[in-house]
Design an enzyme around this catalytic site. Sequence first.
Site, PDB file in Angstrom:
ATOM      1  N   CYS A 191       0.831  -1.215   0.000  1.00 17.94           N
ATOM      2  CA  CYS A 191       0.000   0.000   0.000  1.00 17.94           C
ATOM      3  C   CYS A 191       0.862   1.259   0.000  1.00 17.94           C
ATOM      4  CB  CYS A 191      -0.937  -0.001   1.199  1.00 17.94           C
ATOM      5  SG  CYS A 191      -0.087   0.026   2.777  1.00 17.94           S
ATOM      6  N   CYS A 217      -2.699  -2.915   8.594  1.00 16.46           N
ATOM      7  CA  CYS A 217      -2.307  -1.598   9.105  1.00 16.46           C
ATOM      8  C   CYS A 217      -1.869  -1.720  10.562  1.00 16.46           C
ATOM      9  CB  CYS A 217      -3.463  -0.617   8.976  1.00 16.46           C
ATOM     10  SG  CYS A 217      -4.369  -0.755   7.410  1.00 16.46           S
TER      11      CYS A 217
END
Length: 144
Positions: free
Chosen positions: A34, A104
Amino acid sequence: MLYSEKVMDHFTNPRNVGEIEDAQGVGVVGNAKCGDIMKIYLEIDENDIITDCKFKTFGCGAAIATSSMATELIKGKSVKEALALTNSAVVEALDGLPPVKVHCSVLAEEAVRSAIADYYKRVGRPIDFELPEEHDEEEVVEED
Ligand code: FES
């Protein structure tokens, strides 16, 4: 709702944002997929207690919320306790994350470990814990 109130709270009002000058440990990790980057600064006293902790995250909302929560969870703790912090503990403290956002929280766990590894290096202590394997040079982008 996709995100818990706690996630929204830590995203819109993140705790411990910033840098620590002369930090005893600094960790930078990135997720190659990402492109998000997380940097964590630790102030550690002579008793191995994390007296202060700040972060800078260039990333998605969940990355900001998890960094914020991770810094809250390790502040005031010993380095050993901070090493025991898992991404699932961070997710739990945030009342959950959607599955696609779990990576994350992994970044937050890794940033803490990498900052502690940096501290160990500086004080000449052997790194007796595992660092995430995928952290080769290409994937960790240093900003300075
Ligand atoms: Fe990459 Fe959140 S999407 S850290």
